[in-house]
Design a protein around this motif. Structure first.
Motif, PDB file in Angstrom:
ATOM      1  N   VAL A 134     -46.817 -80.944  76.762  1.00 32.90           N
ATOM      2  CA  VAL A 134     -46.531 -79.906  75.764  1.00 32.90           C
ATOM      3  C   VAL A 134     -46.329 -78.563  76.455  1.00 32.90           C
ATOM      4  N   VAL A 135     -47.167 -78.246  77.436  1.00 38.89           N
ATOM      5  CA  VAL A 135     -47.033 -76.978  78.154  1.00 38.89           C
ATOM      6  C   VAL A 135     -45.698 -76.921  78.901  1.00 38.89           C
ATOM      7  N   VAL A 136     -45.320 -78.015  79.552  1.00 38.40           N
ATOM      8  CA  VAL A 136     -44.037 -78.050  80.263  1.00 38.40           C
ATOM      9  C   VAL A 136     -42.881 -77.901  79.282  1.00 38.40           C
ATOM     10  N   ALA A 137     -42.944 -78.610  78.154  1.00 38.86           N
ATOM     11  CA  ALA A 137     -41.882 -78.514  77.143  1.00 38.86           C
ATOM     12  C   ALA A 137     -41.785 -77.087  76.601  1.00 38.86           C
ATOM     13  N   LEU A 138     -42.922 -76.466  76.346  1.00 40.96           N
ATOM     14  CA  LEU A 138     -42.908 -75.078  75.868  1.00 40.96           C
ATOM     15  C   LEU A 138     -42.329 -74.130  76.909  1.00 40.96           C
ATOM     16  N   SER A 139     -42.635 -74.357  78.191  1.00 39.19           N
ATOM     17  CA  SER A 139     -42.082 -73.476  79.228  1.00 39.19           C
ATOM     18  C   SER A 139     -40.567 -73.628  79.305  1.00 39.19           C
ATOM     19  N   ILE A 140     -40.065 -74.830  79.108  1.00 34.82           N
ATOM     20  CA  ILE A 140     -38.611 -75.038  79.100  1.00 34.82           C
ATOM     21  C   ILE A 140     -37.981 -74.345  77.899  1.00 34.82           C
ATOM     22  N   ILE A 141     -38.604 -74.463  76.747  1.00 32.21           N
ATOM     23  CA  ILE A 141     -38.087 -73.802  75.535  1.00 32.21           C
ATOM     24  C   ILE A 141     -38.076 -72.291  75.719  1.00 32.21           C
ATOM     25  N   VAL A 142     -39.172 -71.743  76.260  1.00 33.97           N
ATOM     26  CA  VAL A 142     -39.244 -70.297  76.493  1.00 33.97           C
ATOM     27  C   VAL A 142     -38.174 -69.868  77.492  1.00 33.97           C
ATOM     28  N   ALA A 143     -37.971 -70.657  78.546  1.00 39.31           N
ATOM     29  CA  ALA A 143     -36.956 -70.318  79.542  1.00 39.31           C
ATOM     30  C   ALA A 143     -35.558 -70.304  78.929  1.00 39.31           C
ATOM     31  N   VAL A 144     -35.263 -71.281  78.092  1.00 39.23           N
ATOM     32  CA  VAL A 144     -33.950 -71.322  77.437  1.00 39.23           C
ATOM     33  C   VAL A 144     -33.790 -70.124  76.513  1.00 39.23           C
ATOM     34  N   LEU A 145     -34.826 -69.793  75.753  1.00 40.93           N
ATOM     35  CA  LEU A 145     -34.761 -68.627  74.860  1.00 40.93           C
ATOM     36  C   LEU A 145     -34.582 -67.337  75.642  1.00 40.93           C
ATOM     37  N   ILE A 146     -35.283 -67.222  76.758  1.00 37.23           N
ATOM     38  CA  ILE A 146     -35.149 -66.026  77.601  1.00 37.23           C
ATOM     39  C   ILE A 146     -33.732 -65.934  78.155  1.00 37.23           C
ATOM     40  N   ALA A 147     -33.218 -67.056  78.631  1.00 33.71           N
ATOM     41  CA  ALA A 147     -31.873 -67.058  79.221  1.00 33.71           C
ATOM     42  C   ALA A 147     -30.804 -66.724  78.184  1.00 33.71           C
ATOM     43  N   LYS A 148     -30.994 -67.143  76.944  1.00 34.16           N
ATOM     44  CA  LYS A 148     -29.992 -66.932  75.891  1.00 34.16           C
ATOM     45  C   LYS A 148     -30.110 -65.556  75.228  1.00 34.16           C
ATOM     46  N   SER A 149     -31.266 -64.925  75.349  1.00 43.06           N
ATOM     47  CA  SER A 149     -31.475 -63.657  74.651  1.00 43.06           C
ATOM     48  C   SER A 149     -31.102 -62.475  75.540  1.00 43.06           C
ATOM     49  N   PRO A 150     -30.833 -61.343  74.928  1.00 43.79           N
ATOM     50  CA  PRO A 150     -30.558 -60.138  75.726  1.00 43.79           C
ATOM     51  C   PRO A 150     -31.828 -59.564  76.369  1.00 43.79           C
ATOM     52  N   ALA A 151     -32.977 -60.146  76.060  1.00 39.89           N
ATOM     53  CA  ALA A 151     -34.244 -59.635  76.592  1.00 39.89           C
ATOM     54  C   ALA A 151     -34.288 -59.713  78.113  1.00 39.89           C
ATOM     55  N   LEU A 152     -33.743 -60.781  78.692  1.00 34.75           N
ATOM     56  CA  LEU A 152     -33.771 -60.916  80.143  1.00 34.75           C
ATOM     57  C   LEU A 152     -33.020 -59.774  80.813  1.00 34.75           C
ATOM     58  N   GLY A 153     -31.861 -59.465  80.302  1.00 35.56           N
ATOM     59  CA  GLY A 153     -31.087 -58.359  80.862  1.00 35.56           C
ATOM     60  C   GLY A 153     -31.817 -57.035  80.739  1.00 35.56           C
ATOM     61  N   MET A 154     -32.462 -56.811  79.593  1.00 40.24           N
ATOM     62  CA  MET A 154     -33.223 -55.567  79.405  1.00 40.24           C
ATOM     63  C   MET A 154     -34.415 -55.499  80.354  1.00 40.24           C
ATOM     64  N   ILE A 155     -35.106 -56.616  80.515  1.00 39.07           N
ATOM     65  CA  ILE A 155     -36.271 -56.635  81.406  1.00 39.07           C
ATOM     66  C   ILE A 155     -35.842 -56.382  82.848  1.00 39.07           C
ATOM     67  N   LEU A 156     -34.775 -57.050  83.265  1.00 44.59           N
ATOM     68  CA  LEU A 156     -34.317 -56.890  84.644  1.00 44.59           C
ATOM     69  C   LEU A 156     -33.749 -55.500  84.896  1.00 44.59           C
ATOM     70  N   SER A 157     -33.055 -54.926  83.919  1.00 44.14           N
ATOM     71  CA  SER A 157     -32.525 -53.584  84.125  1.00 44.14           C
ATOM     72  C   SER A 157     -33.625 -52.535  84.077  1.00 44.14           C
ATOM     73  N   ALA A 158     -34.680 -52.783  83.295  1.00 42.36           N
ATOM     74  CA  ALA A 158     -35.797 -51.842  83.240  1.00 42.36           C
ATOM     75  C   ALA A 158     -36.538 -51.798  84.570  1.00 42.36           C
ATOM     76  N   GLY A 159     -36.587 -52.934  85.247  1.00 39.61           N
ATOM     77  CA  GLY A 159     -37.293 -52.985  86.518  1.00 39.61           C
ATOM     78  C   GLY A 159     -36.356 -53.027  87.703  1.00 39.61           C
ATOM     79  N   SER A 160     -35.144 -52.496  87.542  1.00 38.19           N
ATOM     80  CA  SER A 160     -34.144 -52.622  88.603  1.00 38.19           C
ATOM     81  C   SER A 160     -34.596 -51.987  89.913  1.00 38.19           C
ATOM     82  N   GLY A 161     -35.431 -50.973  89.860  1.00 32.73           N
ATOM     83  CA  GLY A 161     -35.930 -50.361  91.085  1.00 32.73           C
ATOM     84  C   GLY A 161     -37.010 -51.207  91.740  1.00 32.73           C
ATOM     85  N   PHE A 162     -37.528 -52.163  90.998  1.00 33.57           N
ATOM     86  CA  PHE A 162     -38.614 -53.002  91.496  1.00 33.57           C
ATOM     87  C   PHE A 162     -38.186 -54.455  91.648  1.00 33.57           C
TER      88      PHE A 162
END
Length: 185
Positions: free
Chosen positions: A14-42
């Protein structure tokens, strides 16, 4: 005893399945781009942390998404080196645990087996280095590192050699992720 193992296996699945679901949601959402651009200096710190999480069965998939995204914005070779260093840090922690607990338990089973074939086989350097190579291939693959680390623990490899092999194969695995990410974006 079987019921306890069954529950643990279901919980882990269940934990592995949830991590895959979260990863797919992160990859499909604009949140990843916002997170990476917010920490671009880091991004170096982000890469190291993603590499650290690249090693565990529970965090491999989300780490792959982050590493893939980082390689589209920065040098894939730099991301592979820094992510590889993070992965070595994570692998050393897991390797220490597995070597102390799991590999020793498996070694005891091999030593006390009735046939003795495995015990006899592990006396040869070729067999031990075959375990190292097989473990290194698992580490380089997108699969979680625990199986590869267990195989390497059975080989009785020293920590410095393990760290070098872990770094090289994790970095190669991250470069493979970079190639896929750059082809996809």
């Amino acid at each position: 005893m079987r019921e306890v193992r069954r529950r643990k296996l279901i919980k882990d699945a269940v934990v592995v399945a949830l991590s895959i679901i979260v990863a797919v949601l992160i990859a499909k959402s604009p949140a990843l781009g916002m997170i990476l651009s917010a920490g671009s200096g880091f991004y170096i710190l982000e890469t190291f942390i993603a590499g650290l999480f690249f090693t565990s069965v529970f965090t491999t998939v989300p780490a792959m998404v982050v590493l893939g995204a980082l390689t589209t914005a920065h040098s894939p070779y730099l991301i592979a080196v820094i992510g590889g260093l993070g992965a070595v840090a994570g692998d050393l922690v897991i390797f220490g645990f597995l070597k102390k607990h799991v590999s020793d338990d498996i070694s005891d089973i091999i030593v006390h087996s009735k046939s003795g074939h495995m015990r006899h086989l592990l006396k040869y350097k070729f067999a031990r280095w075959s375990l190292v190579l097989l473990g290194a291939l698992v580490i380089a693959s997108p699969f979680p590192d625990e199986l590869g680390l267990t195989l390497m623990g059975l080989s009785k490899i020293s920590r410095p050699k393990f760290a070098l092999i872990s770094f090289v194969f994790n970095a190669l695995g991250i470069l493979a992720i970079a190639a896929v990410a750059q082809a996809s974006f």
